[in-house]
Scaffold this motif. Structure first.
Motif, PDB file in Angstrom:
ATOM      1  N   LEU A  38       0.829  -1.215   0.000  1.00 61.26           N
ATOM      2  CA  LEU A  38       0.000   0.000   0.000  1.00 61.26           C
ATOM      3  C   LEU A  38       0.854   1.252   0.000  1.00 61.26           C
ATOM      4  O   LEU A  38       0.476   2.282  -0.561  1.00 61.26           O
ATOM      5  CB  LEU A  38      -0.884   0.032   1.256  1.00 61.26           C
ATOM      6  N   ARG A  39       2.012   1.174   0.668  1.00 64.27           N
ATOM      7  CA  ARG A  39       2.813   2.381   0.865  1.00 64.27           C
ATOM      8  C   ARG A  39       3.368   2.911  -0.451  1.00 64.27           C
ATOM      9  O   ARG A  39       3.713   2.146  -1.344  1.00 64.27           O
ATOM     10  CB  ARG A  39       3.974   2.097   1.826  1.00 64.27           C
ATOM     11  N   GLY A  40       3.437   4.220  -0.519  1.00 68.29           N
ATOM     12  CA  GLY A  40       3.979   4.877  -1.704  1.00 68.29           C
ATOM     13  C   GLY A  40       3.629   6.340  -1.613  1.00 68.29           C
ATOM     14  O   GLY A  40       2.755   6.723  -0.837  1.00 68.29           O
ATOM     15  N   PRO A  41       4.313   7.190  -2.367  1.00 68.90           N
ATOM     16  CA  PRO A  41       4.100   8.643  -2.228  1.00 68.90           C
ATOM     17  C   PRO A  41       2.669   9.083  -2.519  1.00 68.90           C
ATOM     18  O   PRO A  41       2.171  10.007  -1.897  1.00 68.90           O
ATOM     19  CB  PRO A  41       5.092   9.249  -3.221  1.00 68.90           C
ATOM     20  N   ARG A  42       2.002   8.429  -3.444  1.00 70.06           N
ATOM     21  CA  ARG A  42       0.647   8.869  -3.789  1.00 70.06           C
ATOM     22  C   ARG A  42      -0.322   8.567  -2.639  1.00 70.06           C
ATOM     23  O   ARG A  42      -1.208   9.353  -2.318  1.00 70.06           O
ATOM     24  CB  ARG A  42       0.187   8.179  -5.071  1.00 70.06           C
ATOM     25  N   PHE A  43      -0.128   7.391  -2.036  1.00 72.75           N
ATOM     26  CA  PHE A  43      -0.952   6.976  -0.887  1.00 72.75           C
ATOM     27  C   PHE A  43      -0.815   7.996   0.243  1.00 72.75           C
ATOM     28  O   PHE A  43      -1.811   8.479   0.798  1.00 72.75           O
ATOM     29  CB  PHE A  43      -0.463   5.592  -0.442  1.00 72.75           C
ATOM     30  N   THR A  44       0.430   8.350   0.547  1.00 74.30           N
ATOM     31  CA  THR A  44       0.695   9.330   1.607  1.00 74.30           C
ATOM     32  C   THR A  44       0.141  10.703   1.243  1.00 74.30           C
ATOM     33  O   THR A  44      -0.410  11.402   2.095  1.00 74.30           O
ATOM     34  CB  THR A  44       2.219   9.420   1.840  1.00 74.30           C
ATOM     35  N   ALA A  45       0.265  11.070  -0.039  1.00 69.53           N
ATOM     36  CA  ALA A  45      -0.154  12.415  -0.462  1.00 69.53           C
ATOM     37  C   ALA A  45      -1.642  12.640  -0.231  1.00 69.53           C
ATOM     38  O   ALA A  45      -2.058  13.746   0.132  1.00 69.53           O
ATOM     39  CB  ALA A  45       0.195  12.623  -1.932  1.00 69.53           C
ATOM     40  N   VAL A  46      -2.449  11.592  -0.421  1.00 67.60           N
ATOM     41  CA  VAL A  46      -3.898  11.742  -0.227  1.00 67.60           C
ATOM     42  C   VAL A  46      -4.186  12.146   1.217  1.00 67.60           C
ATOM     43  O   VAL A  46      -4.899  13.126   1.482  1.00 67.60           O
ATOM     44  CB  VAL A  46      -4.626  10.434  -0.585  1.00 67.60           C
ATOM     45  N   PHE A  47      -3.604  11.408   2.164  1.00 67.04           N
ATOM     46  CA  PHE A  47      -3.822  11.739   3.583  1.00 67.04           C
ATOM     47  C   PHE A  47      -3.233  13.114   3.915  1.00 67.04           C
ATOM     48  O   PHE A  47      -3.799  13.875   4.697  1.00 67.04           O
ATOM     49  CB  PHE A  47      -3.192  10.679   4.488  1.00 67.04           C
ATOM     50  N   ARG A 204       2.116  16.982  -7.125  1.00 68.03           N
ATOM     51  CA  ARG A 204       2.646  16.242  -8.286  1.00 68.03           C
ATOM     52  C   ARG A 204       2.295  14.769  -8.174  1.00 68.03           C
ATOM     53  O   ARG A 204       1.903  14.138  -9.150  1.00 68.03           O
ATOM     54  CB  ARG A 204       4.170  16.413  -8.369  1.00 68.03           C
ATOM     55  N   ASN A 205       2.402  14.224  -6.965  1.00 67.80           N
ATOM     56  CA  ASN A 205       2.084  12.814  -6.765  1.00 67.80           C
ATOM     57  C   ASN A 205       0.611  12.533  -7.037  1.00 67.80           C
ATOM     58  O   ASN A 205       0.249  11.525  -7.630  1.00 67.80           O
ATOM     59  CB  ASN A 205       2.431  12.385  -5.336  1.00 67.80           C
ATOM     60  N   LEU A 206      -0.240  13.444  -6.579  1.00 67.96           N
ATOM     61  CA  LEU A 206      -1.671  13.222  -6.746  1.00 67.96           C
ATOM     62  C   LEU A 206      -2.084  13.316  -8.198  1.00 67.96           C
ATOM     63  O   LEU A 206      -2.984  12.627  -8.653  1.00 67.96           O
ATOM     64  CB  LEU A 206      -2.459  14.233  -5.913  1.00 67.96           C
ATOM     65  N   ARG A 207      -1.425  14.214  -8.931  1.00 65.63           N
ATOM     66  CA  ARG A 207      -1.757  14.358 -10.350  1.00 65.63           C
ATOM     67  C   ARG A 207      -1.220  13.195 -11.159  1.00 65.63           C
ATOM     68  O   ARG A 207      -1.517  13.079 -12.347  1.00 65.63           O
ATOM     69  CB  ARG A 207      -1.181  15.651 -10.895  1.00 65.63           C
ATOM     70  N   GLY A 208      -0.418  12.385 -10.500  1.00 63.93           N
ATOM     71  CA  GLY A 208       0.134  11.235 -11.200  1.00 63.93           C
ATOM     72  C   GLY A 208       1.182  11.625 -12.210  1.00 63.93           C
ATOM     73  O   GLY A 208       1.429  10.908 -13.175  1.00 63.93           O
ATOM     74  N   LEU A 209       1.786  12.811 -12.002  1.00 70.89           N
ATOM     75  CA  LEU A 209       2.784  13.268 -12.964  1.00 70.89           C
ATOM     76  C   LEU A 209       4.102  12.523 -12.789  1.00 70.89           C
ATOM     77  O   LEU A 209       4.935  12.520 -13.670  1.00 70.89           O
ATOM     78  CB  LEU A 209       3.033  14.773 -12.793  1.00 70.89           C
ATOM     79  N   ARG A 210       4.247  11.919 -11.593  1.00 70.36           N
ATOM     80  CA  ARG A 210       5.500  11.221 -11.351  1.00 70.36           C
ATOM     81  C   ARG A 210       5.218   9.741 -11.174  1.00 70.36           C
ATOM     82  O   ARG A 210       4.154   9.359 -10.683  1.00 70.36           O
ATOM     83  CB  ARG A 210       6.174  11.762 -10.092  1.00 70.36           C
ATOM     84  N   ALA A 211       6.174   8.950 -11.568  1.00 73.59           N
ATOM     85  CA  ALA A 211       6.023   7.514 -11.372  1.00 73.59           C
ATOM     86  C   ALA A 211       6.000   7.240  -9.873  1.00 73.59           C
ATOM     87  O   ALA A 211       6.537   7.999  -9.080  1.00 73.59           O
ATOM     88  CB  ALA A 211       7.190   6.789 -12.027  1.00 73.59           C
ATOM     89  N   GLU A 212       5.314   6.167  -9.501  1.00 72.90           N
ATOM     90  CA  GLU A 212       5.231   5.794  -8.095  1.00 72.90           C
ATOM     91  C   GLU A 212       6.576   5.199  -7.690  1.00 72.90           C
ATOM     92  O   GLU A 212       6.840   4.023  -7.869  1.00 72.90           O
ATOM     93  CB  GLU A 212       4.090   4.792  -7.923  1.00 72.90           C
ATOM     94  N   GLU A 213       7.450   6.060  -7.174  1.00 67.69           N
ATOM     95  CA  GLU A 213       8.774   5.583  -6.786  1.00 67.69           C
ATOM     96  C   GLU A 213       9.242   6.375  -5.581  1.00 67.69           C
ATOM     97  O   GLU A 213       8.571   7.305  -5.132  1.00 67.69           O
ATOM     98  CB  GLU A 213       9.769   5.785  -7.942  1.00 67.69           C
ATOM     99  N   GLY A 214      10.376   5.999  -5.054  1.00 67.86           N
ATOM    100  CA  GLY A 214      10.913   6.707  -3.897  1.00 67.86           C
ATOM    101  C   GLY A 214      11.009   5.782  -2.703  1.00 67.86           C
ATOM    102  O   GLY A 214      10.677   4.593  -2.786  1.00 67.86           O
ATOM    103  N   ASP A 215      11.453   6.382  -1.560  1.00 65.99           N
ATOM    104  CA  ASP A 215      11.773   5.552  -0.407  1.00 65.99           C
ATOM    105  C   ASP A 215      10.548   4.898   0.222  1.00 65.99           C
ATOM    106  O   ASP A 215      10.679   3.934   0.968  1.00 65.99           O
ATOM    107  CB  ASP A 215      12.513   6.400   0.642  1.00 65.99           C
ATOM    108  N   LEU A 216       9.357   5.405  -0.052  1.00 66.21           N
ATOM    109  CA  LEU A 216       8.179   4.812   0.583  1.00 66.21           C
ATOM    110  C   LEU A 216       7.694   3.555  -0.141  1.00 66.21           C
ATOM    111  O   LEU A 216       6.953   2.755   0.411  1.00 66.21           O
ATOM    112  CB  LEU A 216       7.040   5.835   0.657  1.00 66.21           C
TER     113      LEU A 216
END
Lengths: 429, 158
Positions: A38-47, A204-216
């Protein structure tokens, strides 16, 4: 030479040990330790975005509640005399609309409770970062991590003190007003900088402009047991559950029964004209019934002309007026409008020589407690709905509602509507 | 040709804007913080930092471990699709217990009764009832789902 080699071996040894640490997936400092897909920048960005809006609203309604006490009017209203510049925005609290404090404080507490699941979900979604190594990549990064202590500690401190206070569980170390007010500013300082640093990324994460990547993003995700949609559903459902089991405590009638676990939800204290919520009972305030008897009790009104002493019968002989006003508590509960009847505060002021609006200091029979004295500002005294109430809902006040006489002022926090009034001093405070 | 002596300070300091924002934030937090700590500073600091530590190092690992135990157990008996039917009511019931613990546990019964004139009984009973409804409702949904799945299975499978 051998010393140099030894040194070199030391450096490489440490580097190897560090790589081993990173690889050892039993340690939370290893990205591989965290498995949830579940974890990832987009998931966190929503909250994050929900909390950005929600906590901003909590902060604003909190500041409004502080202003509603008129702390700059008199030391008796001020629980935080050392506030300094933090009271920069204070203003005369209005009396219109009469449900103003009921709304702002109801929103503050109900929204706070509703946001608890979102806060917990947000913290869960970023917990790998708590353990991330190296501890800091730069000075700015190190400071940001220190700031996160204030952010996370502050958020949990504010939510915990609030949740405990509404349940009258006073285990926190100090006055709730002091802790929650200064705590709010410490938290908000960290919150603003966090929002400023992260908001662009979150968008940016919410708009989906970036791939789901990063430390999360977990490098070796476990098999999913729930979709992200399902997880959002659970958090929303939990927030909805908090809301529907709490919001009813801002209304009388059947709605209050829906607040099944919240304090001041469920059945009213008794029935009849006095069967609505009591902020503090006479027993809790230490009121001696004998002091409220017709023989013993006199209201002492002081002003420009000197002192007037009035019995309850004499007060009932003055022009009486009615006002439909709620009781709204800092704990977030409130009553619907009750029908109060009594003497206008401005008439009492005129009785002792104040024809122009003036402030008043009100004192109660209550012997202890922070709010046995309260000050009201001239605009509150001047409002025709501001009463020294003698009756409520067509009957004399009950002892728990302040018999023989109590203050009721539109839009004022409940605790400033002093009960068991014994002395009123008009004049500039 | 890279010149590490010039690049290095930039790398170590980080973004100047970020540093400025953080400095402003710390200054404000400090201004409020000395007032927050003016009373029993040790206890207040303990509550402030302790709240984060208890959440991150106790509460979160506890519920994560509980969740892992449930998913592991259901996975072991090849019933992974049952997981939400346990997880959702447990999470909701646990949340209510966490938030309303002082009232549910009865630790503030006397003060609540004295302050408000209301009965403090029934918070535990109501929480248990809500929990029963959550798990019961979840079980009912699971049974309905299983029945539907059985009906939809083609007869050839028998």
């Amino acid at each position: 030479m051998s010393a140099f080699r030894h040194e070199l071996r030391g450096v490489f040894g440490r580097a190897a040990a560090y790589r081993r640490t990173m690889r050892d997936q039993r340690l939370p400092s290893s990205p591989g330790f965290w498995r949830s897909p579940l974890r990832g920048p987009r998931f966190t960005a929503v909250f994050g975005v929900v909390l950005l809006v929600g906590i901003t609203l909590l902060f604003v309604t909190g500041l409004l509640s502080y202003a509603a006490y008129n702390p700059d009017l008199s030391p008796v209203n001020d629980q935080t005399p050392d506030k300094g510049l933090l009271g920069f925005y204070l203003f005369s609290w209005p009396t219109d609309p009469h449900w103003l404090y009921r709304l702002t404080q109801g929103v503050h507490v109900t929204l706070g409770l509703t946001l608890i699941p979102v806060l917990l979900a947000k913290l869960w979604s970023v917990v790998p970062r708590l353990f991330a190594l190296p501890p800091a990549r730069s000075v700015a990064h190190a400071l940001e991590r220190i700031s996160l202590i204030l952010l996370v500690g502050g958020a949990l401190f504010q939510f915990t003190t609030g949740v405990l206070n509404v349940q009258v569980d006073y285990v926190f170390p100090g006055s709730f007003y002091t802790l929650h007010f200064y705590g709010a500013w410490v938290f908000f300082a960290a919150f603003v900088v966090h929002a400023a640093l992260k908001f662009p990324t979150a968008v940016r994460n919410l708009r989906g402009l970036r791939a789901e990547e990063g430390d999360l993003v977990p490098p070796r995700p476990a098999e999913p047991t729930v979709s992200r949609r399902g997880a959002f559903g659970l958090v929303s459902g939990a927030s909805l559950l908090m809301f529907v089991t709490t919001a009813g405590r801002s209304f009388d009638g059947p709605l209050r029964e829906t607040a099944v676990l919240a304090p001041r939800g469920g059945p009213q204290p008794g029935s009849g004209p006095g069967g609505f919520q009591i902020n503090k009972t006479a027993a809790y305030a230490g009121i001696d019934r004998r002091e409220t008897s017709d023989e013993a009790w006199r209201l002492v009104v002081t002003g420009r002309f000197g002192v007037v002493r009035l019995s309850r019968d004499e007060l009932l002989g003055l022009p009486l007026h009615s006002a439909a006003l709620p009781i709204a508590c800092v704990e977030g509960w409130s009553t619907s409008d009750q029908w109060w009847r009594g003497v206008r505060l401005r008439d009492l002021a005129a009785l002792v020589g104040h024809d122009e609006p003036t402030d008043v200091l009100v004192e109660s029979l209550q012997r202890h407690g922070a709010f046995r004295h309260a000050a009201m500002r001239a605009n509150q005294v001047a409002d025709p709905r501001s009463l020294l109430a003698l009756d409520v809902n067509g009957e004399p006040l009950t002892l728990d509602h302040g018999y023989p006489a109590r203050i009721i002022v539109p839009a004022a926090p409940g605790v400033l509507n002093t009960k068991w009034v014994t002395r009123m001093t008009f004049g500039d405070l | 040709m890279r010149r590490p002596t010039l690049v290095r300070p930039h790398l170590v300091l980080g973004s100047p804007l970020q540093l400025l924002l953080l400095a402003a934030s710390f200054a404000l937090a400090g201004y409020a913080g000395v007032r927050l700590l003016a009373g029993d500073w040790f206890q207040v600091a303990l509550w402030f930092v302790g709240a984060a530590l208890v959440h991150d190092l106790v509460l979160l690992p506890l519920y994560a471990a509980a969740d892992r135990a449930v998913t592991g157990a259901l996975g072991a008996v090849r019933r992974r699709e049952w997981i939400p039917y346990v997880r959702v009511p447990a999470a909701l019931s646990g949340l209510l217990l966490l938030v309303w613990f002082p009232l549910i546990s009865g630790r503030v019964d006397e003060r609540y009764r004295l302050v408000s004139g209301l009965s403090a009984d029934g918070f535990l009973a109501r929480w248990l009832l809500i929990t029963a409804v959550l798990f019961g409702g979840s079980a009912l949904l699971l049974v309905l789902r299983l029945r539907r799945a059985t009906k939809q299975r083609p007869p050839a499978a028998h």
